[in-house]
Enzyme design. Structure first.
Site, PDB file in Angstrom:
ATOM      1  N   TRP A 116      42.812  45.694  28.984  1.00  0.00           N
ATOM      2  CA  TRP A 116      43.658  46.538  28.130  1.00  0.00           C
ATOM      3  C   TRP A 116      43.163  46.137  26.701  1.00  0.00           C
ATOM      4  O   TRP A 116      42.598  46.542  25.900  1.00  0.00           O
ATOM      5  CB  TRP A 116      45.112  46.285  28.258  1.00  0.00           C
ATOM      6  CG  TRP A 116      45.394  47.955  27.356  1.00  0.00           C
ATOM      7  CD1 TRP A 116      46.353  47.803  26.441  1.00  0.00           C
ATOM      8  CD2 TRP A 116      45.341  48.903  26.727  1.00  0.00           C
ATOM      9  NE1 TRP A 116      46.911  48.454  26.007  1.00  0.00           N
ATOM     10  CE2 TRP A 116      46.120  49.627  26.047  1.00  0.00           C
ATOM     11  CE3 TRP A 116      43.864  49.760  26.985  1.00  0.00           C
ATOM     12  CZ2 TRP A 116      46.613  51.017  25.282  1.00  0.00           C
ATOM     13  CZ3 TRP A 116      43.985  50.769  26.393  1.00  0.00           C
ATOM     14  CH2 TRP A 116      44.893  51.941  25.399  1.00  0.00           C
TER      15      TRP A 116
ATOM     16  N   ARG B 133      43.040  33.811  27.003  1.00  0.00           N
ATOM     17  CA  ARG B 133      42.987  32.973  27.662  1.00  0.00           C
ATOM     18  C   ARG B 133      41.758  32.113  28.206  1.00  0.00           C
ATOM     19  O   ARG B 133      42.022  30.634  27.690  1.00  0.00           O
ATOM     20  CB  ARG B 133      43.828  32.696  28.440  1.00  0.00           C
ATOM     21  CG  ARG B 133      44.604  31.697  29.686  1.00  0.00           C
ATOM     22  CD  ARG B 133      45.510  31.773  30.619  1.00  0.00           C
ATOM     23  NE  ARG B 133      45.226  32.342  31.458  1.00  0.00           N
ATOM     24  CZ  ARG B 133      45.445  33.208  32.466  1.00  0.00           C
ATOM     25  NH1 ARG B 133      46.472  32.234  32.959  1.00  0.00           N
ATOM     26  NH2 ARG B 133      45.371  34.176  33.974  1.00  0.00           N
ATOM     27  N   ARG B 134      41.156  32.789  28.707  1.00  0.00           N
ATOM     28  CA  ARG B 134      39.646  32.109  29.371  1.00  0.00           C
ATOM     29  C   ARG B 134      38.949  31.944  27.737  1.00  0.00           C
ATOM     30  O   ARG B 134      38.204  31.311  28.310  1.00  0.00           O
ATOM     31  CB  ARG B 134      39.238  33.966  29.769  1.00  0.00           C
ATOM     32  CG  ARG B 134      39.686  33.915  31.272  1.00  0.00           C
ATOM     33  CD  ARG B 134      39.066  34.895  32.193  1.00  0.00           C
ATOM     34  NE  ARG B 134      39.767  35.181  32.870  1.00  0.00           N
ATOM     35  CZ  ARG B 134      40.270  36.386  33.335  1.00  0.00           C
ATOM     36  NH1 ARG B 134      39.846  37.599  32.301  1.00  0.00           N
ATOM     37  NH2 ARG B 134      40.384  36.280  34.234  1.00  0.00           N
TER      38      ARG B 134
ATOM     39  N   LYS C  25      53.339  45.972  29.610  1.00  0.00           N
ATOM     40  CA  LYS C  25      54.748  47.168  29.606  1.00  0.00           C
ATOM     41  C   LYS C  25      55.507  46.482  30.740  1.00  0.00           C
ATOM     42  O   LYS C  25      54.502  46.537  32.175  1.00  0.00           O
ATOM     43  CB  LYS C  25      54.274  48.647  30.722  1.00  0.00           C
ATOM     44  CG  LYS C  25      53.267  49.370  29.182  1.00  0.00           C
ATOM     45  CD  LYS C  25      52.282  49.918  29.867  1.00  0.00           C
ATOM     46  CE  LYS C  25      51.983  51.356  28.820  1.00  0.00           C
ATOM     47  NZ  LYS C  25      51.420  52.698  29.580  1.00  0.00           N
TER      48      LYS C  25
ATOM     49  N   SER D 122      42.984  52.225  31.495  1.00  0.00           N
ATOM     50  CA  SER D 122      42.417  51.611  30.034  1.00  0.00           C
ATOM     51  C   SER D 122      40.617  51.984  31.013  1.00  0.00           C
ATOM     52  O   SER D 122      39.131  51.849  30.162  1.00  0.00           O
ATOM     53  CB  SER D 122      42.207  50.106  30.317  1.00  0.00           C
ATOM     54  OG  SER D 122      41.579  50.030  31.488  1.00  0.00           O
TER      55      SER D 122
ATOM     56  N   LYS E 274      58.105  52.922  34.287  1.00  0.00           N
ATOM     57  CA  LYS E 274      57.366  54.235  35.298  1.00  0.00           C
ATOM     58  C   LYS E 274      56.400  53.264  35.671  1.00  0.00           C
ATOM     59  O   LYS E 274      55.970  53.496  36.764  1.00  0.00           O
ATOM     60  CB  LYS E 274      56.390  54.586  34.195  1.00  0.00           C
ATOM     61  CG  LYS E 274      55.110  53.923  33.234  1.00  0.00           C
ATOM     62  CD  LYS E 274      53.873  53.928  34.278  1.00  0.00           C
ATOM     63  CE  LYS E 274      53.241  53.196  33.590  1.00  0.00           C
ATOM     64  NZ  LYS E 274      51.934  52.815  33.795  1.00  0.00           N
TER      65      LYS E 274
ATOM     66  N   SER F 112      45.025  53.661  38.276  1.00  0.00           N
ATOM     67  CA  SER F 112      45.857  52.384  37.726  1.00  0.00           C
ATOM     68  C   SER F 112      46.210  51.622  39.296  1.00  0.00           C
ATOM     69  O   SER F 112      46.544  51.483  40.442  1.00  0.00           O
ATOM     70  CB  SER F 112      47.707  54.000  37.811  1.00  0.00           C
ATOM     71  OG  SER F 112      48.609  53.294  38.510  1.00  0.00           O
TER      72      SER F 112
ATOM     73  N   ASN G 173      49.224  49.630  39.740  1.00  0.00           N
ATOM     74  CA  ASN G 173      50.284  50.123  40.194  1.00  0.00           C
ATOM     75  C   ASN G 173      49.953  50.943  41.692  1.00  0.00           C
ATOM     76  O   ASN G 173      50.966  50.844  42.433  1.00  0.00           O
ATOM     77  CB  ASN G 173      51.721  50.214  39.307  1.00  0.00           C
ATOM     78  CG  ASN G 173      51.838  49.167  38.456  1.00  0.00           C
ATOM     79  OD1 ASN G 173      52.874  48.667  38.783  1.00  0.00           O
ATOM     80  ND2 ASN G 173      51.927  49.185  37.384  1.00  0.00           N
TER      81      ASN G 173
HETATM   82  N1  LIG Z   1      45.087  48.076  31.747  1.00  0.00           N
HETATM   83  C1  LIG Z   1      45.716  49.339  31.513  1.00  0.00           C
HETATM   84  O1  LIG Z   1      44.860  50.983  31.111  1.00  0.00           O
HETATM   85  C2  LIG Z   1      46.516  49.115  29.832  1.00  0.00           C
HETATM   86  C3  LIG Z   1      46.865  48.306  30.508  1.00  0.00           C
HETATM   87  N2  LIG Z   1      48.503  47.968  29.352  1.00  0.00           N
HETATM   88  C4  LIG Z   1      49.151  46.750  29.638  1.00  0.00           C
HETATM   89  O2  LIG Z   1      48.499  45.526  29.262  1.00  0.00           O
HETATM   90  C5  LIG Z   1      48.984  44.062  29.393  1.00  0.00           C
HETATM   91  C6  LIG Z   1      47.883  43.581  30.089  1.00  0.00           C
HETATM   92  O3  LIG Z   1      46.746  44.320  30.611  1.00  0.00           O
HETATM   93  P1  LIG Z   1      44.812  44.336  31.555  1.00  0.00           P
HETATM   94  O4  LIG Z   1      44.855  44.126  30.053  1.00  0.00           O
HETATM   95  O5  LIG Z   1      45.304  45.417  32.261  1.00  0.00           O
HETATM   96  O6  LIG Z   1      45.409  43.692  31.876  1.00  0.00           O
HETATM   97  P2  LIG Z   1      44.798  42.108  33.172  1.00  0.00           P
HETATM   98  O7  LIG Z   1      45.489  41.192  33.683  1.00  0.00           O
HETATM   99  O8  LIG Z   1      43.482  42.895  33.143  1.00  0.00           O
HETATM  100  O9  LIG Z   1      45.123  40.909  31.698  1.00  0.00           O
HETATM  101  C7  LIG Z   1      45.695  40.138  31.309  1.00  0.00           C
HETATM  102  C8  LIG Z   1      45.771  39.592  29.900  1.00  0.00           C
HETATM  103  O10 LIG Z   1      46.455  38.470  30.131  1.00  0.00           O
HETATM  104  C9  LIG Z   1      45.756  37.193  30.325  1.00  0.00           C
HETATM  105  N3  LIG Z   1      47.162  36.222  30.988  1.00  0.00           N
HETATM  106  C10 LIG Z   1      47.320  36.561  32.222  1.00  0.00           C
HETATM  107  N4  LIG Z   1      48.101  35.419  32.373  1.00  0.00           N
HETATM  108  C11 LIG Z   1      47.989  34.637  30.952  1.00  0.00           C
HETATM  109  C12 LIG Z   1      48.055  33.057  30.438  1.00  0.00           C
HETATM  110  N5  LIG Z   1      49.383  32.566  31.044  1.00  0.00           N
HETATM  111  N6  LIG Z   1      48.411  32.610  29.507  1.00  0.00           N
HETATM  112  C13 LIG Z   1      47.913  33.401  28.646  1.00  0.00           C
HETATM  113  N7  LIG Z   1      46.958  34.669  28.609  1.00  0.00           N
HETATM  114  C14 LIG Z   1      46.875  34.991  30.182  1.00  0.00           C
HETATM  115  C15 LIG Z   1      44.779  36.868  31.228  1.00  0.00           C
HETATM  116  O11 LIG Z   1      43.597  36.170  30.643  1.00  0.00           O
HETATM  117  C16 LIG Z   1      43.770  38.447  30.376  1.00  0.00           C
HETATM  118  O12 LIG Z   1      43.405  38.620  28.638  1.00  0.00           O
HETATM  119  C17 LIG Z   1      49.967  44.706  30.395  1.00  0.00           C
HETATM  120  O13 LIG Z   1      51.083  44.918  30.322  1.00  0.00           O
HETATM  121  C18 LIG Z   1      49.491  46.390  31.165  1.00  0.00           C
HETATM  122  O14 LIG Z   1      50.519  46.822  31.988  1.00  0.00           O
HETATM  123  C19 LIG Z   1      48.860  49.161  29.058  1.00  0.00           C
HETATM  124  C20 LIG Z   1      48.144  50.259  28.920  1.00  0.00           C
HETATM  125  C21 LIG Z   1      46.956  50.019  29.272  1.00  0.00           C
HETATM  126  O1  LIG Z   2      49.898  51.822  32.006  1.00  0.00           O
HETATM  127  C1  LIG Z   2      48.746  52.125  32.456  1.00  0.00           C
HETATM  128  C2  LIG Z   2      48.157  53.326  32.041  1.00  0.00           C
HETATM  129  O2  LIG Z   2      48.823  53.962  31.106  1.00  0.00           O
HETATM  130  C3  LIG Z   2      47.944  51.771  33.064  1.00  0.00           C
HETATM  131  O3  LIG Z   2      48.384  51.200  34.286  1.00  0.00           O
HETATM  132  P1  LIG Z   2      48.379  50.019  35.677  1.00  0.00           P
HETATM  133  O4  LIG Z   2      48.652  48.774  34.936  1.00  0.00           O
HETATM  134  O5  LIG Z   2      49.252  50.846  37.034  1.00  0.00           O
HETATM  135  O6  LIG Z   2      47.007  50.078  35.914  1.00  0.00           O
END
Ligand SMILES: NC(=O)C1=CN([C@@H]2O[C@H](COP(=O)(O)OP(=O)(O)OC[C@H]3O[C@@H](n4cnc5c(N)ncnc54)[C@H](O)[C@@H]3O)[C@@H](O)[C@H]2O)C=CC1
Ligand SMILES: O=C(CO)COP(=O)(O)O
Length: 316
Positions: free
Chosen positions: A14, A34-35, A81, A113, A164, A227, A229
């Site tokens: 995201w 973090r990376r 989320k 995303s 959700k 998704s 989830n």
């Molecule tokens: N991917 C999507 O389509 C969407 C995701 N979201 C929400 O955004 C948030 C992030 O989702 P994604 O980027 O998809 O997940 P991801 O798993 O791809 O990335 C997670 C991020 O958090 C970081 N992270 C994880 N553990 C950590 C720690 N202990 N300390 C510091 N950083 C840490 C990771 O390095 C990474 O930058 C979630 O809450 C997700 O529900 C919201 C809308 C869309």
């Molecule tokens: O919330 C999201 C898109 O709106 C991303 O869904 P997932 O976290 O299930 O991939």
């Protein structure tokens, strides 16, 4: 459009997507993950706006580290989320606990995303009690690819986006079991109702449930293998263990910890969350997908409209 310097925390799926969207609108993005390492506070220098796109697990570690470096009044857009398992807080509540000096906003909606990264269009909600700020940032951050609406219900918007995920796991299980369209529609409809019970009881506005962050995100993610989830639930329905199903998903499956939190909230406040309870039973391997379906189908019969009244909607 005003060119803005955006500090972006989290460069997972995201965060990377948001970085590209913001940059293609002409904004400057200073990212931290973090990376990449280093001090997360460093990306804040000269920032007009802070955007947080980290997972919930990361957020609880990150927010305390920033408590003394966020300048008073800085707009902070939270894009996570979920609900924390230990403290049962939404993302903005975590930020408020550690960084009350920031002006909080929530960005949430049907925003897979992978689709946005392909250049496909989407809409989303920017929500805040700072309504003038939300309207200003709506114009700054909207683009031809991401159309932003505003509302003044950050609590409901966050709860909708978190809740959700549990229902999307359940929808994936339904599809993994091959239960068909009637079952899935019934599940999502009752799931939306269950989301409304929790959202209403915890201070969200009922109509937020039917907006982009609620029904919109539920429609997008409960019907898409993009998704995580949904994919996690689908693999559970096909018979995988929770660990094996999670291994099939790239990145964070927020619905797993959030389901624990939702059931804990239900126990604390005494509201009914039968679908979330069945998802938790599956996560804890106390039941099978087929047994969960049977449990839901065999519940006491009840009127549909009574539940509408519970979420504060008139039953016209
Ligand atoms: N991917 C999507 O389509 C969407 C995701 N979201 C929400 O955004 C948030 C992030 O989702 P994604 O980027 O998809 O997940 P991801 O798993 O791809 O990335 C997670 C991020 O958090 C970081 N992270 C994880 N553990 C950590 C720690 N202990 N300390 C510091 N950083 C840490 C990771 O390095 C990474 O930058 C979630 O809450 C997700 O529900 C919201 C809308 C869309
Ligand atoms: O919330 C999201 C898109 O709106 C991303 O869904 P997932 O976290 O299930 O991939």
């Amino acid at each position: 459009m005003a060119r803005t310097t955006i500090a972006l925390l989290g460069l997972g799926l995201w965060g990377q997507c948001l970085a590209r969207l913001f940059r293609s609108s002409g904004h400057q993005v200073q990212g931290w993950s973090r990376r990449l390492g280093g001090d997360p506070g460093d990306c804040l220098s000269d920032a007009d706006l802070l955007v947080s796109a980290v997972s919930m697990a990361a957020l609880t570690r990150l927010a305390p580290r920033l408590s003394h470096v966020i300048p008073p009044g800085l707009p902070l857009v939270s894009c996570s989320k979920g609900i924390t398992v230990d403290t049962l807080l939404t993302p903005l509540a975590v930020w408020r606990q550690f960084c009350p000096q920031a002006r909080g906003l929530v960005l949430s909606g049907p925003n897979l995303s992978a689709e946005l990264q392909q250049g496909l269009p989407a809409a989303t909600v920017l929500s805040s009690n700072h309504t003038a700020l939300a309207m200003e940032l709506q114009h700054v951050l909207s683009s031809r690819q991401l159309r932003i609406y505003c509302n003044d219900d950050p609590r409901g918007t966050e709860l909708a986006g978190a809740l959700k995920n549990t229902m999307v796991i359940a929808a994936g299980v339904s599809d993994g079991l091959g239960l068909g369209s009637n079952a899935k529609a019934s599940l999502l409809c009752r799931g939306l109702n269950e989301m409304g019970v929790v959202l209403g009881a915890l201070g969200g506005q009922p109509h937020t449930l039917y907006g982009l962050a609620g029904l919109g995100d539920l429609l997008a993610t409960a019907n898409s293998p993009l998704s995580r989830n949904y994919r996690f639930g689908f693999e559970l329905g096909r018979g995988k263990t929770p660990a094996a199903a999670e291994a099939c998903c790239e990145g964070t499956v927020e619905g797993i910890p959030t389901t624990h939190a939702v059931v804990a909230l239900a126990e604390r406040h005494g509201f009914s969350v039968p679908i979330a309870r069945q998802v938790l039973q599956l996560l804890e391997q106390h039941t099978t997908p087929a047994e969960s379906v049977a449990s839901l189908m065999e519940r006491n019969l009840r009127p549909e409209t009574k539940l509408a009244a519970e979420v504060g909607l008139s039953s016209q």
